[in-house]
Write an enzyme that holds these catalytic residues in place. Structure first.
Site, mmCIF file in Angstrom:
data_model
loop_
_atom_site.group_PDB
_atom_site.id
_atom_site.type_symbol
_atom_site.label_atom_id
_atom_site.label_comp_id
_atom_site.label_asym_id
_atom_site.label_seq_id
_atom_site.Cartn_x
_atom_site.Cartn_y
_atom_site.Cartn_z
ATOM 1 N N GLN A 103 0.814 -1.209 0.000
ATOM 2 C CA GLN A 103 0.000 0.000 0.000
ATOM 3 C C GLN A 103 0.852 1.266 0.000
ATOM 4 O OE1 GLN A 103 -0.658 -2.797 1.719
ATOM 5 N NE2 GLN A 103 -2.709 -2.772 2.635
ATOM 6 N N GLY A 106 3.148 3.694 -4.632
ATOM 7 C CA GLY A 106 3.093 3.951 -6.065
ATOM 8 C C GLY A 106 2.787 2.705 -6.864
ATOM 9 N N HIS A 158 -4.172 -6.933 -1.287
ATOM 10 C CA HIS A 158 -2.793 -6.572 -0.943
ATOM 11 C C HIS A 158 -2.084 -7.730 -0.238
ATOM 12 C CE1 HIS A 158 -2.649 -2.370 -2.199
ATOM 13 N NE2 HIS A 158 -3.875 -2.232 -1.732
ATOM 14 N N ARG A 191 8.947 2.606 -0.939
ATOM 15 C CA ARG A 191 8.864 4.058 -0.827
ATOM 16 C C ARG A 191 9.497 4.509 0.477
ATOM 17 N NH1 ARG A 191 3.146 7.494 -1.037
ATOM 18 N NH2 ARG A 191 4.055 9.601 -1.105
ATOM 19 N N SER A 199 1.126 8.991 3.765
ATOM 20 C CA SER A 199 0.182 8.739 2.683
ATOM 21 C C SER A 199 -0.884 7.733 3.115
ATOM 22 C CB SER A 199 0.927 8.221 1.447
ATOM 23 O OG SER A 199 0.046 8.016 0.376
ATOM 24 N N THR A 323 6.901 9.116 -15.166
ATOM 25 C CA THR A 323 6.896 10.509 -14.720
ATOM 26 C C THR A 323 7.110 10.569 -13.218
ATOM 27 O OG1 THR A 323 5.351 11.088 -16.490
ATOM 28 C CG2 THR A 323 5.591 12.663 -14.681
ATOM 29 N N ARG A 329 -0.023 13.973 -1.486
ATOM 30 C CA ARG A 329 -0.676 14.363 -0.237
ATOM 31 C C ARG A 329 0.299 14.311 0.926
ATOM 32 N NH1 ARG A 329 -4.892 11.481 -2.867
ATOM 33 N NH2 ARG A 329 -6.751 12.765 -3.187
#
Length: 419
Positions: A103, A106, A158, A191, A199, A323, A329
């Site tokens: 989760q 990205g 997940h 991440r 996030s 990109t 957020r």
């Protein structure tokens, strides 16, 4: 009054004028004969990008770091085997890519790249309004991709490493004729732990729960006592960051380590089997080992490098470049130093895993880039050698004198086709 001092003033002025005139002659405006350095880099105007650049051009033009990545000393002793990732992925055979989606890393964006952005002989069939795409092998009704956007959450919402490694082979045999051997290539995205945690908090604050996740381990899901919920009601909407951090059973804490480790090594979700000081090192070591042995993993903070390494690992090319989006957020959350420190403490295992993962990721990137540059140099060297040998052979060929052209005595009119 003596005029000699005034005359001496004109000498340096004339010398300066002479130098300026000479410079304009040697280095005319717009010429390429003279370059000026700023620091250690030449100042020049970059060429205009082509309308349809290849992905290799995009690495060089849009990310200057790509050509000369900083070389920093590593605190981890990675071997060449750890750095080498060159998968002989046979999409027409029995190979399957399995995407472990953690989760808020990205993974949704990367998952869409897998089904919509890879240049394939038989692209995935993605119909409007449908959440899943059909990703079949060329000429077969078999799937080469196991992911949210291809097979759905077939092993649970997940699903983590513990669940996928036990579930995927069974699911694939049910959907397709059993094979004696399938190669499963596991991939994932990671991440920065603080950004990922924030996030997830924002996502839960908007109503997300993931309460349908199975969390299967050793053949069963955890009990309510083993994994108590952090909230009463349907969801945790509107939760503050303080309350989010105060829940001891919050699965957001060290989520990346938990989802990459073999949980059966520590008794799954039963915390009574061993104390935290024993449990944590085992989880971290398992997560590092599983991550290192995966076919591929990417980092959200390095989109272009992630694309580059995936393409070189699986020998598949994306249609358009990834990109880098930094306006998230999590990035917009104003965080005090004490709050950041507490998040880092709650995610201490994830912090250590990410340090390990980032180091290995960047070393793999540098290793592949260096290998490619060496191959390019060898190729150019072979081309130059071939050209030299060709010139030498041509110079040794005997010169044939021009023979006297025999002229015809026939009348030109006799050669004209009469219609």
């Amino acid at each position: 009054m003596n005029d000699k001092p005034n005359k001496w003033i004109f000498i340096p002025i004339l010398a300066i004028l002479f130098v300026m005139i000479g410079y304009q002659y040697v280095c005319p405006a717009g010429g390429q004969a003279c370059h000026f350095r700023t620091g250690d880099k030449l100042v020049r105007i970059a060429p205009l990008a082509t309308p349809d650049p290849t992905t290799d051009d995009l690495y060089r033009e849009q990310d200057p770091e790509e050509d000369n990545p900083p070389k920093c000393a590593s605190k981890f002793n990675f071997t060449e085997r750890d750095l080498t990732r060159d998968v002989d992925f046979n999409i027409k055979g029995d190979d399957v890519i399995v995407f472990l989606h953690i989760q808020k890393t990205g993974g949704t964006t990367f998952g869409r790249h897998l089904v919509r952005n890879i240049r394939l002989e038989q692209p995935c069939d993605c119909k409007a309004g449908q959440k899943k795409c059909t990703c079949h092998r060329p000429g077969k009704q078999e799937s080469w991709l196991f992911s949210r956007f291809s097979t759905g959450w077939s092993c649970g919402l997940h699903a983590d490493w513990t669940e996928l490694t036990n579930c995927v082979p069974v699911i694939m045999d049910k959907r397709q004729p059993p094979k004696r051997k399938r190669n499963f290539y596991y991939i994932t995205m990671l991440r920065d732990p603080v950004s990922r945690y924030l996030s997830e908090w924002k996502h839960v604050q908007r109503g997300a729960t993931w309460k349908t996740s199975l969390h299967m381990c050793d053949g069963r899901s955890p009990t309510q006592d083993e994994l108590p919920t952090c909230y009463n009601g349907d969801d945790w909407s509107g939760v503050t960051l303080h309350d989010f951090m105060d829940c001891p059973s919050n699965l957001a804490n060290n989520r990346q380590v938990r989802m990459l480790a073999d949980l059966s090594l520590v008794g799954c979700y039963n915390l009574s089997t061993m104390n935290e000081s024993e449990r944590n090192p085992i989880l971290l070591a398992s997560a590092k080992s599983n991550l290192k042995n995966m076919a591929f993993y990417g980092l959200t903070e390095f989109q272009r490098k992630t694309q580059y390494l995936f393409e070189r690992t699986f020998h598949l090319r994306f249609i358009s470049a990834f990109t880098q989006i930094n306006s998230t957020r999590a990035a917009n959350v104003e965080l005090r130093d004490d709050m950041r420190s507490r998040i880092e403490q709650l995610n201490m295992l994830d912090m250590q895993l990410y340090e390990f993962a980032k180091d290995l990721f960047l070393q793999r990137y540098q290793f592949v880039r260096q290998r490619e540059r060496q191959e390019e140099r060898l190729k150019r060297r072979e081309e130059r050698r071939w050209i030299r040998e060709r010139r030498v052979n041509q110079s040794k060929e005997p010169i044939v004198e021009n023979q006297t052209r025999v002229t015809t005595t026939e009348d030109y009119a006799s050669q004209v086709v009469r219609w």
